[in-house]
Structures are given as structure tokens and as C-alpha cells.
Design a protein around this motif. Structure first.
Motif, PDB file in Angstrom:
ATOM      1  N   UNK A 125       0.828  -1.207   0.000  1.00  0.00           N
ATOM      2  CA  UNK A 125       0.000   0.000   0.000  1.00  0.00           C
ATOM      3  C   UNK A 125       0.865   1.259   0.000  1.00  0.00           C
ATOM      4  N   UNK A 126       1.754   1.352  -0.978  1.00  0.00           N
ATOM      5  CA  UNK A 126       2.697   2.469  -1.061  1.00  0.00           C
ATOM      6  C   UNK A 126       2.474   3.352  -2.286  1.00  0.00           C
ATOM      7  N   UNK A 127       1.448   3.091  -3.104  1.00  0.00           N
ATOM      8  CA  UNK A 127       1.292   3.785  -4.378  1.00  0.00           C
ATOM      9  C   UNK A 127       0.085   4.712  -4.367  1.00  0.00           C
ATOM     10  N   UNK A 128       0.186   5.754  -5.206  1.00  0.00           N
ATOM     11  CA  UNK A 128      -0.913   6.683  -5.436  1.00  0.00           C
ATOM     12  C   UNK A 128      -1.581   6.457  -6.780  1.00  0.00           C
ATOM     13  N   UNK A 129      -0.816   5.989  -7.766  1.00  0.00           N
ATOM     14  CA  UNK A 129      -1.326   5.822  -9.125  1.00  0.00           C
ATOM     15  C   UNK A 129      -0.560   4.707  -9.807  1.00  0.00           C
ATOM     16  N   UNK A 130      -1.274   3.912 -10.626  1.00  0.00           N
ATOM     17  CA  UNK A 130      -0.668   2.808 -11.377  1.00  0.00           C
ATOM     18  C   UNK A 130      -1.052   2.951 -12.845  1.00  0.00           C
ATOM     19  N   UNK A 131      -0.054   2.884 -13.715  1.00  0.00           N
ATOM     20  CA  UNK A 131      -0.264   2.932 -15.161  1.00  0.00           C
ATOM     21  C   UNK A 131       0.354   1.687 -15.784  1.00  0.00           C
ATOM     22  N   UNK A 132      -0.388   1.039 -16.667  1.00  0.00           N
ATOM     23  CA  UNK A 132       0.033  -0.216 -17.275  1.00  0.00           C
ATOM     24  C   UNK A 132       0.023  -0.049 -18.786  1.00  0.00           C
ATOM     25  N   UNK A 133       1.024  -0.628 -19.450  1.00  0.00           N
ATOM     26  CA  UNK A 133       1.106  -0.559 -20.905  1.00  0.00           C
ATOM     27  C   UNK A 133       0.118  -1.550 -21.518  1.00  0.00           C
ATOM     28  N   UNK A 134      -0.522  -1.152 -22.605  1.00  0.00           N
ATOM     29  CA  UNK A 134      -1.535  -1.996 -23.241  1.00  0.00           C
ATOM     30  C   UNK A 134      -0.929  -3.061 -24.133  1.00  0.00           C
ATOM     31  N   UNK A 135       0.304  -2.893 -24.558  1.00  0.00           N
ATOM     32  CA  UNK A 135       0.930  -3.825 -25.497  1.00  0.00           C
ATOM     33  C   UNK A 135       1.583  -5.011 -24.802  1.00  0.00           C
ATOM     34  N   UNK A 136       1.209  -5.297 -23.560  1.00  0.00           N
ATOM     35  CA  UNK A 136       1.787  -6.425 -22.830  1.00  0.00           C
ATOM     36  C   UNK A 136       1.181  -7.719 -23.362  1.00  0.00           C
ATOM     37  N   UNK A 137       2.031  -8.663 -23.702  1.00  0.00           N
ATOM     38  CA  UNK A 137       1.586  -9.971 -24.197  1.00  0.00           C
ATOM     39  C   UNK A 137       2.341 -11.059 -23.449  1.00  0.00           C
ATOM     40  N   UNK A 138       1.630 -12.043 -22.865  1.00  0.00           N
ATOM     41  CA  UNK A 138       0.171 -12.157 -22.741  1.00  0.00           C
ATOM     42  C   UNK A 138      -0.405 -11.194 -21.717  1.00  0.00           C
ATOM     43  N   UNK A 139      -1.697 -10.946 -21.831  1.00  0.00           N
ATOM     44  CA  UNK A 139      -2.343  -9.953 -20.971  1.00  0.00           C
ATOM     45  C   UNK A 139      -2.431 -10.389 -19.523  1.00  0.00           C
ATOM     46  N   UNK A 140      -2.258 -11.686 -19.263  1.00  0.00           N
ATOM     47  CA  UNK A 140      -2.358 -12.182 -17.882  1.00  0.00           C
ATOM     48  C   UNK A 140      -1.216 -11.674 -17.005  1.00  0.00           C
ATOM     49  N   UNK A 141      -0.165 -11.136 -17.619  1.00  0.00           N
ATOM     50  CA  UNK A 141       0.977 -10.627 -16.846  1.00  0.00           C
ATOM     51  C   UNK A 141       0.554  -9.452 -15.964  1.00  0.00           C
ATOM     52  N   UNK A 142      -0.369  -8.641 -16.459  1.00  0.00           N
ATOM     53  CA  UNK A 142      -0.788  -7.448 -15.709  1.00  0.00           C
ATOM     54  C   UNK A 142      -2.239  -7.503 -15.259  1.00  0.00           C
ATOM     55  N   UNK A 143      -2.949  -8.595 -15.517  1.00  0.00           N
ATOM     56  CA  UNK A 143      -4.379  -8.651 -15.160  1.00  0.00           C
ATOM     57  C   UNK A 143      -4.587  -8.693 -13.649  1.00  0.00           C
TER      58      UNK A 143
END
Length: 280
Positions: A125-143
Motif C-alpha cells: 500500500x505504497x502507491x498513489x497511481x498505477x499505469x500499465x502498458x496496453x501492449x503487454x503480451x500475454x495480458x495475464x501478466x498485468x491482469x
């Protein structure tokens, strides 16, 4: 002549092994990132790019790699160690040339770069905002960041071309996830400008905690009551009397007292080992 009857053969019969069956339930819900509008995407990318350039955060890597010489049997280990030490002394960094690493370590500590680092920071619980790249393959890496960020009440979204625009500015090959920590001082204005443009996440079994303020207020009141109870000593609690209801008498709580300690008789204890007498 009549042939004597033969006994039936006793061949080994192989028992068929039961098939191992594993029951598994399919998830009826489809979890996905909320769509980001095109105008908001360009605004987020431009804001981050301008801020990183103004801060001057960049990772510098030494492209010169020491070529390893093949070890021959004729050369001894001592000679090889002497050659390596001499090469290291000759290749000292020049005054104008910067050593490999981050240009500003203080600014780097305010960010969480990469999927693993963002995941660890979200769990703490140390973050204020999270941004993720859409071109990640496979998508399960960031889901998994969807449920994790929603449970921590951290706004998060998937930004197209995040790695293409931000990675060259920072000096990295790719940036799959980017998080801004709560102790940040250099990215406060950028985070405040980006958060209103981040769409809310939708998880069916998790309520949108960012919009539900009533539950938070109720939980805060319960926590305050628990703190008050913990602050009071045990003697004060024992002196307090419960309000008697109709048909009941008042009950006074008394502290527990240990009268006597009785050892367990069923516990088997090994006898002490006797020293063997040595015969002379």
C-alpha cells in the motif's frame, strides 16, 4: 489314456488404476481494464514525458563490455589474475564520463517501475497511481493488478503506447508498468492532473471502494471505538457494569485468578541417563 485334469493358471491380474479427476470451476466473469479515451491517453503520455524530461531521470548503461579471453592450459591462474587487475586499472572512468546507473537515485526511489516492483508496492500500500502498458503480451501478466489496485483503493488504468513513449526518455528498453509512490515530491502535480482522467475499475465481486464513502466512515467509527476499548485497562473494564435489561440482574466482571498449577500426570518423562561405571 485319459489325461489328468490341470489346475487353472494363476496369472497376475493387473488392477486398473482409477482415473484422477480434478474438479475446477470456471470464472463466469470477464475481468478487463476500463477503456481510456483517446484525449486522456495523449494528455497522460504528454504529461509524463514532459515531467520526466524536466526531472532528468535516466538510466545510463556502460555499452563497453569486457571481452573474455579464452583460458589456455599453458597460462597459470596467477598470470590471468594479474592481467585482469591491470586491465581494470587501465579502464578507469574519465572525469567527463558518467558512471552507469540512474542519474538521480532520489527521484528513482519515488517510482515503481516494472510489473514485479509495482505488485510489491501495491501489496505494501505504497502507491498513489498505477499505469500499465496496453501492449503487454500475454495480458495475464498485468491482469492481477486490477483486483490488487482496487482492493488498495489506488486508481489504475491501461495506457496504450506507454512503453513506446516513456521507455526511451528514461533510458530503458520497455516499461510495462509504472507506479507513483506516496512519498513522491517531484511528481505530485503530474499525479494530481492524471488521476481525474483515470476511468474507474469494474470488478463484479469487489465494490468500487473509491466511490463508497459511507462504508469508510462506518469503518472509521468502528476503529475508533476499538481503539478506545484497547486504551482502557482491564481493571476499568472489570469495574464497569453492564446495563441490566428487563428481568436480568447486573453482572460484575471479575478478573481471573489461578489457584493452583497441577502438572500433567499422563505426560511420560524419560528417566535421566545413568553414567556407566567403567570397570578397571
Amino acid at each position: 489314456m485319459a489325461v489328468a485334469p490341470q489346475a487353472p493358471g494363476r496369472g497376475s491380474v493387473r488392477k486398473t488404476r482409477p482415473l484422477t479427476v480434478k474438479t475446477s470451476l470456471n470464472n463466469p466473469y470477464t475481468i478487463c481494464w476500463s477503456a481510456l479515451e483517446r484525449e486522456d491517453m495523449h494528455f497522460i503520455l504528454q504529461t509524463l514525458e514532459d515531467r520526466f524530461k524536466s526531472v532528468g531521470l535516466e538510466k545510463i548503461e556502460d555499452k563497453r563490455r569486457n571481452k573474455k579471453q579464452p583460458f589456455s592450459k599453458k597460462q597459470g591462474r596467477e598470470k590471468c589474475s594479474i592481467d585482469v587487475m591491470s586491465d581494470a586499472l587501465e579502464r578507469k572512468p574519465e572525469d567527463n564520463q558518467q558512471v552507469s546507473g540512474w542519474t538521480s537515485v532520489h527521484v528513482r526511489k519515488q517510482l515503481a517501475i516494472g510489473v514485479n516492483e509495482v505488485t510489491r508496492a501495491l501489496e505494501r500500500n505504497e502507491l498513489l497511481l498505477v499505469l500499465v502498458c496496453k501492449s503487454v503480451k500475454p495480458a495475464i501478466i498485468t491482469s492481477h493488478l486490477i483486483q490488487l489496485s482496487l482492493s488498495r483503493m489506488v486508481p489504475a488504468c491501461q495506457v496504450p503506447r506507454l512503453s513506446e513513449r516513456i521507455a526511451p526518455v528514461i533510458g530503458l528498453k520497455c516499461v510495462l508498468a509504472l507506479g507513483f509512490k506516496k512519498n513522491t515530491t517531484d511528481f505530485v502535480d503530474a499525479v494530481k492532473a492524471i488521476i481525474p482522467r483515470v476511468p474507474s475499475l469494474n470488478v463484479p465481486w469487489l465494490q468500487d471502494r473509491l466511490e463508497d464513502s459511507r462504508e469508510n466512515s462506518e469503518s472509521d467509527s468502528l476503529e475508533n471505538e476499538d481503539k478506545d476499548i484497547l486504551d482502557t485497562s482491564f481493571e476499568d473494564l472489570s469495574k464497569r457494569r453492564r446495563k441490566p435489561t428487563e428481568g436480568q440482574q447486573a453482572v460484575v466482571l471479575q478478573p481471573l485468578k489461578i489457584k493452583k498449577l497441577i502438572p500433567n500426570p499422563n505426560k511420560k518423562r524419560k528417566p535421566p541417563k545413568s553414567k556407566k561405571t567403567t570397570s578397571k
